[in-house]
Write a protein that holds these residues in place. Sequence first.
Motif, PDB file in Angstrom:
ATOM      1  N   GLU A 110       5.550  -1.094 -18.607  1.00  0.00           N
ATOM      2  CA  GLU A 110       5.580  -2.257 -17.475  1.00  0.00           C
ATOM      3  C   GLU A 110       4.936  -1.502 -16.287  1.00  0.00           C
ATOM      4  O   GLU A 110       4.360  -0.973 -16.302  1.00  0.00           O
ATOM      5  N   HIS A 111       4.475  -2.228 -15.581  1.00  0.00           N
ATOM      6  CA  HIS A 111       3.651  -2.066 -13.773  1.00  0.00           C
ATOM      7  C   HIS A 111       4.186  -0.474 -13.897  1.00  0.00           C
ATOM      8  O   HIS A 111       5.491  -0.069 -13.471  1.00  0.00           O
ATOM      9  N   GLY A 112       2.931   0.213 -13.587  1.00  0.00           N
ATOM     10  CA  GLY A 112       4.053   1.515 -12.809  1.00  0.00           C
ATOM     11  C   GLY A 112       4.332   2.502 -13.893  1.00  0.00           C
ATOM     12  O   GLY A 112       4.686   3.492 -13.001  1.00  0.00           O
ATOM     13  N   ALA A 126      -7.403  -4.676 -14.564  1.00  0.00           N
ATOM     14  CA  ALA A 126      -5.850  -4.896 -14.441  1.00  0.00           C
ATOM     15  C   ALA A 126      -5.320  -3.516 -15.396  1.00  0.00           C
ATOM     16  O   ALA A 126      -4.185  -3.888 -14.958  1.00  0.00           O
ATOM     17  N   ALA A 127      -5.106  -3.438 -16.343  1.00  0.00           N
ATOM     18  CA  ALA A 127      -3.897  -3.353 -17.265  1.00  0.00           C
ATOM     19  C   ALA A 127      -4.298  -1.664 -17.094  1.00  0.00           C
ATOM     20  O   ALA A 127      -2.949  -1.003 -16.586  1.00  0.00           O
ATOM     21  N   LEU A 137       0.080  -6.387 -21.513  1.00  0.00           N
ATOM     22  CA  LEU A 137       1.317  -5.907 -22.163  1.00  0.00           C
ATOM     23  C   LEU A 137       2.204  -6.031 -22.856  1.00  0.00           C
ATOM     24  O   LEU A 137       2.467  -5.650 -23.287  1.00  0.00           O
ATOM     25  N   SER A 161      -5.347 -11.668 -20.744  1.00  0.00           N
ATOM     26  CA  SER A 161      -4.906 -11.027 -19.122  1.00  0.00           C
ATOM     27  C   SER A 161      -4.074 -10.039 -19.623  1.00  0.00           C
ATOM     28  O   SER A 161      -3.500  -9.603 -20.865  1.00  0.00           O
ATOM     29  N   LEU A 162      -3.402  -9.845 -18.219  1.00  0.00           N
ATOM     30  CA  LEU A 162      -3.276  -8.825 -17.469  1.00  0.00           C
ATOM     31  C   LEU A 162      -0.860  -9.095 -18.999  1.00  0.00           C
ATOM     32  O   LEU A 162      -0.867  -7.572 -19.282  1.00  0.00           O
ATOM     33  N   ASP A 178      -5.045  -0.252 -14.037  1.00  0.00           N
ATOM     34  CA  ASP A 178      -4.687  -0.231 -12.239  1.00  0.00           C
ATOM     35  C   ASP A 178      -3.013  -0.992 -12.314  1.00  0.00           C
ATOM     36  O   ASP A 178      -2.462   0.186 -11.482  1.00  0.00           O
ATOM     37  N   ALA A 179      -2.267  -1.729 -13.433  1.00  0.00           N
ATOM     38  CA  ALA A 179      -1.298  -1.899 -13.381  1.00  0.00           C
ATOM     39  C   ALA A 179      -0.257  -0.730 -13.639  1.00  0.00           C
ATOM     40  O   ALA A 179       1.387  -0.066 -13.155  1.00  0.00           O
ATOM     41  N   LEU A 180      -0.563  -0.739 -14.826  1.00  0.00           N
ATOM     42  CA  LEU A 180       0.687   0.394 -15.631  1.00  0.00           C
ATOM     43  C   LEU A 180      -0.186   1.646 -15.159  1.00  0.00           C
ATOM     44  O   LEU A 180       1.282   3.126 -14.627  1.00  0.00           O
ATOM     45  N   GLY A 221       1.123   3.909 -11.963  1.00  0.00           N
ATOM     46  CA  GLY A 221       1.758   4.367 -10.897  1.00  0.00           C
ATOM     47  C   GLY A 221       1.327   5.543 -10.010  1.00  0.00           C
ATOM     48  O   GLY A 221       1.997   5.454  -9.038  1.00  0.00           O
TER      49      GLY A 221
END
Length: 183
Positions: A169-171, A129-130, A105, A100-101, A132-134, A136
């Motif tokens: 982390e995200h973004g 997903a990774a 991470l 999963s994402l 897209d999430a990473l 920013g």
Amino acid sequence: MSAAVSSGGTAPGTSESRRIVLLRHAKADWPEVSDHDRPLAERGRLDAPAAGVWLGSHDLSFDLALCSSATRTRETWKLAVQELPHRPRTVYEERLYEASLGDILALLNETPDEVRHLLVIGHNPGMHAAADALAGRAQGDALARMNRAGFPTAAVAVIDFPGSWKSVEHGVGTLTDFWAPHA
């Protein structure tokens, strides 16, 4: 492998730029075997080296490659790495199969700080997903190309970010490039 210390005397891994390259396995076949043991299809055996050529032609070198233990990811990496000028140390990681994402991470956060450039060979939906999430931010039309393509098999996303692996982390990153063989 050793991390360079910046001219300001910063400790390794604190403010250096790092790169994550996410590679989705090439097209797999559907024979009567477990999902983990599915091999590449003919198209996958053509697309995997093409991904390696793209990586090599974009001057992307790696300190470490983390590859899912699944047959199709191992075959993708075996064909792609032959096209690179430098073969990085490779770790076959069970946790990347069906990751999963959050799993991805966590693996990124565990990466040793002496690693500056990391390649991850895995599966969807985790790879998309990774990426897209990473990301920013994005350079040029990289994000539009990734969203339009939908992260197909053998796709590559290149994400740069500052700081240590523990700060992933995200973004946090910038999507600097995206490539897919049939996009």
